[in-house]
Design a protein around this motif. Structure first.
Motif, PDB file in Angstrom:
ATOM      1  N   UNK A  40       6.326 -32.540  22.910  1.00 10.37           N
ATOM      2  CA  UNK A  40       6.502 -32.733  24.336  1.00 10.37           C
ATOM      3  C   UNK A  40       5.142 -32.903  25.002  1.00 10.37           C
ATOM      4  N   UNK A  41       5.113 -33.496  26.186  1.00  6.98           N
ATOM      5  CA  UNK A  41       3.832 -33.711  26.880  1.00  6.98           C
ATOM      6  C   UNK A  41       3.064 -32.411  27.057  1.00  6.98           C
ATOM      7  N   UNK A  42       1.826 -32.394  26.603  1.00  8.74           N
ATOM      8  CA  UNK A  42       0.964 -31.240  26.775  1.00  8.74           C
ATOM      9  C   UNK A  42       1.275 -30.054  25.883  1.00  8.74           C
ATOM     10  N   UNK A  43       2.172 -30.239  24.907  1.00 13.25           N
ATOM     11  CA  UNK A  43       2.565 -29.130  24.035  1.00 13.25           C
ATOM     12  C   UNK A  43       2.312 -29.470  22.567  1.00 13.25           C
ATOM     13  N   UNK A  44       2.510 -28.473  21.716  1.00 17.44           N
ATOM     14  CA  UNK A  44       2.314 -28.679  20.288  1.00 17.44           C
ATOM     15  C   UNK A  44       3.523 -29.283  19.607  1.00 17.44           C
ATOM     16  N   UNK A  45       3.423 -29.394  18.296  1.00 20.16           N
ATOM     17  CA  UNK A  45       4.520 -29.959  17.521  1.00 20.16           C
ATOM     18  C   UNK A  45       5.637 -28.937  17.339  1.00 20.16           C
ATOM     19  N   UNK A  46       6.863 -29.393  17.492  1.00 21.66           N
ATOM     20  CA  UNK A  46       8.037 -28.550  17.285  1.00 21.66           C
ATOM     21  C   UNK A  46       8.950 -29.200  16.247  1.00 21.66           C
ATOM     22  N   UNK A  47       9.343 -28.421  15.268  1.00 26.43           N
ATOM     23  CA  UNK A  47      10.296 -28.897  14.286  1.00 26.43           C
ATOM     24  C   UNK A  47      11.672 -29.015  14.929  1.00 26.43           C
ATOM     25  N   UNK A  48      12.375 -30.088  14.641  1.00 30.51           N
ATOM     26  CA  UNK A  48      13.677 -30.352  15.254  1.00 30.51           C
ATOM     27  C   UNK A  48      14.811 -30.202  14.248  1.00 30.51           C
ATOM     28  N   UNK A  49      14.652 -30.871  13.107  1.00 32.63           N
ATOM     29  CA  UNK A  49      15.741 -30.898  12.136  1.00 32.63           C
ATOM     30  C   UNK A  49      15.190 -31.320  10.788  1.00 32.63           C
ATOM     31  N   UNK A  50      15.913 -30.956   9.718  1.00 32.37           N
ATOM     32  CA  UNK A  50      15.469 -31.308   8.370  1.00 32.37           C
ATOM     33  C   UNK A  50      16.668 -31.607   7.489  1.00 32.37           C
ATOM     34  N   UNK A  51      16.416 -32.396   6.451  1.00 30.22           N
ATOM     35  CA  UNK A  51      17.479 -32.743   5.509  1.00 30.22           C
ATOM     36  C   UNK A  51      16.870 -32.832   4.121  1.00 30.22           C
ATOM     37  N   UNK A  52      17.590 -32.277   3.151  1.00 28.24           N
ATOM     38  CA  UNK A  52      17.090 -32.277   1.784  1.00 28.24           C
ATOM     39  C   UNK A  52      17.262 -33.660   1.157  1.00 28.24           C
ATOM     40  N   UNK A  53      16.727 -33.817  -0.040  1.00 28.24           N
ATOM     41  CA  UNK A  53      16.649 -35.133  -0.667  1.00 28.24           C
ATOM     42  C   UNK A  53      18.006 -35.842  -0.786  1.00 28.24           C
ATOM     43  N   UNK A  54      19.044 -35.088  -1.157  1.00 26.15           N
ATOM     44  CA  UNK A  54      20.339 -35.721  -1.371  1.00 26.15           C
ATOM     45  C   UNK A  54      21.240 -35.675  -0.144  1.00 26.15           C
ATOM     46  N   UNK A  55      20.713 -35.147   0.951  1.00 23.79           N
ATOM     47  CA  UNK A  55      21.495 -35.055   2.174  1.00 23.79           C
ATOM     48  C   UNK A  55      22.495 -33.921   2.188  1.00 23.79           C
ATOM     49  N   UNK A  56      22.514 -33.137   1.130  1.00 18.30           N
ATOM     50  CA  UNK A  56      23.518 -32.092   1.034  1.00 18.30           C
ATOM     51  C   UNK A  56      23.249 -30.874   1.881  1.00 18.30           C
ATOM     52  N   UNK A  57      22.012 -30.680   2.277  1.00 16.76           N
ATOM     53  CA  UNK A  57      21.644 -29.542   3.119  1.00 16.76           C
ATOM     54  C   UNK A  57      20.906 -30.040   4.347  1.00 16.76           C
ATOM     55  N   UNK A  58      21.321 -29.523   5.490  1.00 10.37           N
ATOM     56  CA  UNK A  58      20.685 -29.901   6.748  1.00 10.37           C
ATOM     57  C   UNK A  58      20.360 -28.647   7.553  1.00 10.37           C
ATOM     58  N   UNK A  59      19.353 -28.769   8.398  1.00 13.78           N
ATOM     59  CA  UNK A  59      18.864 -27.628   9.157  1.00 13.78           C
ATOM     60  C   UNK A  59      18.498 -28.095  10.561  1.00 13.78           C
ATOM     61  N   UNK A  60      18.683 -27.206  11.533  1.00 10.46           N
ATOM     62  CA  UNK A  60      18.422 -27.549  12.925  1.00 10.46           C
ATOM     63  C   UNK A  60      17.689 -26.418  13.624  1.00 10.46           C
ATOM     64  N   UNK A  61      16.775 -26.796  14.508  1.00 11.76           N
ATOM     65  CA  UNK A  61      16.189 -25.810  15.402  1.00 11.76           C
ATOM     66  C   UNK A  61      17.266 -25.319  16.363  1.00 11.76           C
ATOM     67  N   UNK A  62      17.100 -24.094  16.846  1.00  7.58           N
ATOM     68  CA  UNK A  62      18.096 -23.538  17.763  1.00  7.58           C
ATOM     69  C   UNK A  62      18.322 -24.441  18.960  1.00  7.58           C
ATOM     70  N   UNK A  63      17.259 -25.070  19.437  1.00  4.66           N
ATOM     71  CA  UNK A  63      17.354 -25.906  20.633  1.00  4.66           C
ATOM     72  C   UNK A  63      18.229 -27.132  20.416  1.00  4.66           C
ATOM     73  N   UNK A  64      18.413 -27.548  19.162  1.00  2.11           N
ATOM     74  CA  UNK A  64      19.182 -28.754  18.882  1.00  2.11           C
ATOM     75  C   UNK A  64      20.508 -28.459  18.188  1.00  2.11           C
ATOM     76  N   UNK A  65      20.709 -27.216  17.818  1.00  2.00           N
ATOM     77  CA  UNK A  65      21.938 -26.856  17.119  1.00  2.00           C
ATOM     78  C   UNK A  65      23.154 -27.186  17.974  1.00  2.00           C
ATOM     79  N   UNK A  66      24.122 -27.862  17.392  1.00  3.66           N
ATOM     80  CA  UNK A  66      25.338 -28.217  18.107  1.00  3.66           C
ATOM     81  C   UNK A  66      25.236 -29.478  18.946  1.00  3.66           C
ATOM     82  N   UNK A  67      24.036 -30.003  19.109  1.00  5.55           N
ATOM     83  CA  UNK A  67      23.848 -31.219  19.913  1.00  5.55           C
ATOM     84  C   UNK A  67      23.323 -32.380  19.101  1.00  5.55           C
ATOM     85  N   UNK A  68      23.064 -32.142  17.832  1.00  5.04           N
ATOM     86  CA  UNK A  68      22.448 -33.205  17.040  1.00  5.04           C
ATOM     87  C   UNK A  68      23.008 -33.217  15.628  1.00  5.04           C
TER      88      UNK A  68
END
Length: 116
Positions: A40-68
């Motif tokens: 975000x403007x003037x801020x540091x890097x924030x992790x949003x979401x991740x996915x493993x190599x085969x797509x079988x596991x996904x992860x979300x930051x609390x801020x994006x959980x349920x919306x992405x």
């Protein structure tokens, strides 16, 4: 040459949706875990979401959980991030990142602006 190219950003009203894409080339995409990271403007890097190599596991930051939803198509060397119910606080440059062991690759980012 390794390349990660993000697309799909833009200006959207609060409550709207966007689908980001990250097209990879120059490395074996299916061997890499993938992430979306934002700044975000003037801020540091924030992790949003991740996915493993085969797509079988996904992860979300609390801020994006349920919306992405993160997904990938290894046949097309592409990763996606569907974002819904966007809020002004989601305004940021969104980067995709590939990781495998000691190897990290970053894209150039795509701007997402949420504003009325």
């Amino acid at each position: 040459e390794v390349q990660l190219v993000e697309s799909g950003g833009g200006l959207v009203q609060p409550g709207g949706s966007l689908r980001l894409s990250c097209a990879a080339s120059g490395f074996t995409f299916s061997n890499y875990d993938m992430r979306w990271v934002r700044q975000a403007p003037g801020k540091g890097l924030d992790w949003v979401s991740a996915i493993k190599t085969d797509g079988g596991s996904t992860y979300y930051a609390d801020s994006m959980q349920g919306r992405s939803n993160i997904s990938r198509d290894n046949a097309k060397n592409t990763m996606f991030l569907q974002m819904n119910d966007l809020k002004p606080d989601d305004t940021a440059v969104y980067y995709c990142k590939a990781n495998s062991g000691p190897y990290d690759y970053w894209g150039q980012g795509t701007q997402v602006t949420v504003s009325s």
